[in-house]
Enzyme design. Structure first.
Site, PDB file in Angstrom:
ATOM      1  CE1 TYR A   1      -3.455  -2.704   0.726  1.00  0.00           C
ATOM      2  CE2 TYR A   1      -4.630  -0.660   1.130  1.00  0.00           C
ATOM      3  CZ  TYR A   1      -4.637  -2.010   0.871  1.00  0.00           C
ATOM      4  OH  TYR A   1      -5.831  -2.665   0.762  1.00  0.00           O
TER       5      TYR A   1
ATOM      6  CE  LYS B   1       1.548 -17.822  -2.771  1.00  0.00           C
ATOM      7  NZ  LYS B   1       0.653 -19.005  -2.811  1.00  0.00           N
TER       8      LYS B   1
ATOM      9  CG  ASP C   1      -2.279 -20.329  -1.359  1.00  0.00           C
ATOM     10  OD1 ASP C   1      -1.697 -20.294  -0.250  1.00  0.00           O
ATOM     11  OD2 ASP C   1      -1.835 -20.987  -2.313  1.00  0.00           O
TER      12      ASP C   1
ATOM     13  CG  ASP D   1      -8.052  -4.734   1.713  1.00  0.00           C
ATOM     14  OD1 ASP D   1      -9.006  -4.254   2.360  1.00  0.00           O
ATOM     15  OD2 ASP D   1      -7.989  -4.716   0.479  1.00  0.00           O
TER      16      ASP D   1
ATOM     17  CG  ASP E   1     -13.573  -6.977   2.515  1.00  0.00           C
ATOM     18  OD1 ASP E   1     -13.322  -6.237   3.483  1.00  0.00           O
ATOM     19  OD2 ASP E   1     -14.032  -6.559   1.436  1.00  0.00           O
TER      20      ASP E   1
HETATM   21  C1  IPM Z   1     -10.337  -1.169   4.047  1.00  0.00           C
HETATM   22  C2  IPM Z   1     -10.573  -0.593   2.676  1.00  0.00           C
HETATM   23  C3  IPM Z   1      -9.415   0.308   2.329  1.00  0.00           C
HETATM   24  C4  IPM Z   1      -8.163  -0.532   2.339  1.00  0.00           C
HETATM   25  C5  IPM Z   1      -9.560   1.035   0.991  1.00  0.00           C
HETATM   26  C6  IPM Z   1     -10.842   1.845   0.942  1.00  0.00           C
HETATM   27  C7  IPM Z   1      -8.376   1.898   0.688  1.00  0.00           C
HETATM   28  O1  IPM Z   1     -10.765  -1.611   1.755  1.00  0.00           O
HETATM   29  O2  IPM Z   1     -10.248  -0.383   5.015  1.00  0.00           O
HETATM   30  O3  IPM Z   1     -10.264  -2.381   4.168  1.00  0.00           O
HETATM   31  O4  IPM Z   1      -7.858  -1.219   1.357  1.00  0.00           O
HETATM   32  O5  IPM Z   1      -7.465  -0.522   3.349  1.00  0.00           O
HETATM   33 MG    MG Z   2     -10.845  -3.537   2.627  1.00  0.00          MG
END
Ligand code: IPM
Ligand code: MG
Length: 351
Positions: free
Chosen positions: A142, A187, A219, A243, A247
């Site tokens: 990032y 990884k 993975d 990240d 999710d």
């Molecule tokens: C998160 C989001 C952010 C990230 C984006 C919006 C930049 O997906 O907070 O997980 O990737 O960190």
């Molecule tokens: Mg995110």
């Protein structure tokens, strides 16, 4: 106690859900005799429209001086052109870096009253699901060097030992207060930065005897999360992998509108729901404010040491859910949903 809280509503549903989190904080203020000063700060798409930048210096300045930052969500279709020079997400990244919040703590758990919400079969989720993803937040790909040349484009994943050490310590401490098992996800079969990650975690682990470290390739971890989620308790991983896996973990709970997060490590902590600005439902008073409200609870606990107050919010949320009240995202078929503001008010009443 008197505390200064920088509030970033951001864009889309960020505005509505943050309003409910502030409502809850005001209830805590009066009930427990604290003074919270709220300083509203612009960031994201709304700041781009007004100032041409996603995080103006004066916004960052207010956040830096505050005792904690409460954030809604940023972004929306209006600013979604991937080739644009200024984007709302830049504000978020600049804020994380500017506050030096290198440790992103993302709990994902199934709330008992919402046990049916998980898309996983009962036979898989039956063992329960309550994990914390500890994501490195201010390093890695990032923030590495990136660019374009005639032939293509590149992004760089780079970690220093110090960056890995400090995030590993955060994860070990959290694991120490829980099941004492830490899954470090990398990884290392391909990436040099992951091999450094693994070596460094092994070294730091000597400071925390009694905590088992399980190294897992990313993975495989993605697969194991849906195959046998209850094997996990604390997951330590890099910015990018965190990240993605956070999710995935949120979907296992079936209710992304419920999940809060804390970003800490610097002087000022940053607290935000893990969901986005949901432009499709913005302005309709139907979004779920619980993630924002629980983020405020994390702020009370982690930045202000107000454990009892944070627990009071948690109990109120559980009580409202146990009585069957649901916003549209978690209502399921045939259940009448309550609005964003009704949910906020009900939680306040139960504190
Ligand atoms: C998160 C989001 C952010 C990230 C984006 C919006 C930049 O997906 O907070 O997980 O990737 O960190
Ligand atoms: Mg995110």
């Amino acid at each position: 106690m008197t505390k200064n809280i920088a509030v970033i509503e951001g864009d889309g549903i960020g505005i509505e859900i943050t309003a409910e989190a502030v409502r809850v904080l005001k209830k805590i203020e009066s009930k427990y005799n604290h003074t919270f000063n709220f300083h509203y700060v612009e960031m994201g798409g709304c700041a781009i429209d007004k100032y041409g930048t996603a995080l103006p210096d004066f916004s960052l300045d207010v956040c830096r001086k505050a005792d904690a930052v409460l954030l809604g969500a940023v972004g929306g279709p209006k600013w979604d052109d991937p080739t644009a020079k200024v984007r709302p997400e830049q504000g978020l990244l600049a804020l994380r870096a500017g506050l030096e919040c290198f440790a992103n703590i993302r709990p994902a758990k199934v709330y008992k009253p919402l046990a049916d919400a998980s898309p996983l079969k009962a036979s898989i989720i039956g063992g329960g699901f309550d994990i914390i993803v500890v994501r490195e937040l201010t390093g890695g790909i990032y923030f590495g060097e990136s660019g374009r040349d005639e032939k293509g484009a590149f992004d760089t994943e780079r970690y220093s030992m110090e960056e890995v050490e400090r995030i590993a310590r955060v994860a070990f401490k959290i694991a120490g207060g829980r099941r004492r098992v830490l899954h470090s996800v990398d990884k290392a079969n391909v990436l040099e930065s992951s091999r450094l990650w693994r070596e460094t975690v092994a070294r730091v682990s000597k400071e925390y005897p009694g905590i088992e470290v399980i190294n897992m390739l990313v993975d495989n971890a993605a697969m194991q999360l849906v195959r046998n989620p209850s094997q996990f308790d604390v997951i330590l991983t890099s910015n990018m992998f965190g990240d993605i896996l956070s999710d995935e973990a949120s979907q296992i709970t079936g209710s992304i509108g419920m999940l809060a997060s804390a970003s800490v490590g610097g002087k000022t902590g940053l607290y935000e729901p893990i969901h986005g600005s949901a432009p499709d439902i913005a302005g309709k008073n139907i979004a779920n404010p619980i993630a924002a409200i629980l983020s405020a609870a994390m702020m009370l606990d982690m930045s202000f040491g107000m454990k009892e107050e944070a627990n009071a919010i948690d109990r109120a949320v559980n009580s409202v859910l146990s009585d069957g009240y649901r916003t549209a995202d978690i209502a399921g078929e045939g259940v009448a949903a309550v609005s964003t503001s009704e949910m906020g008010k009900m939680i306040c009443e139960r504190i």
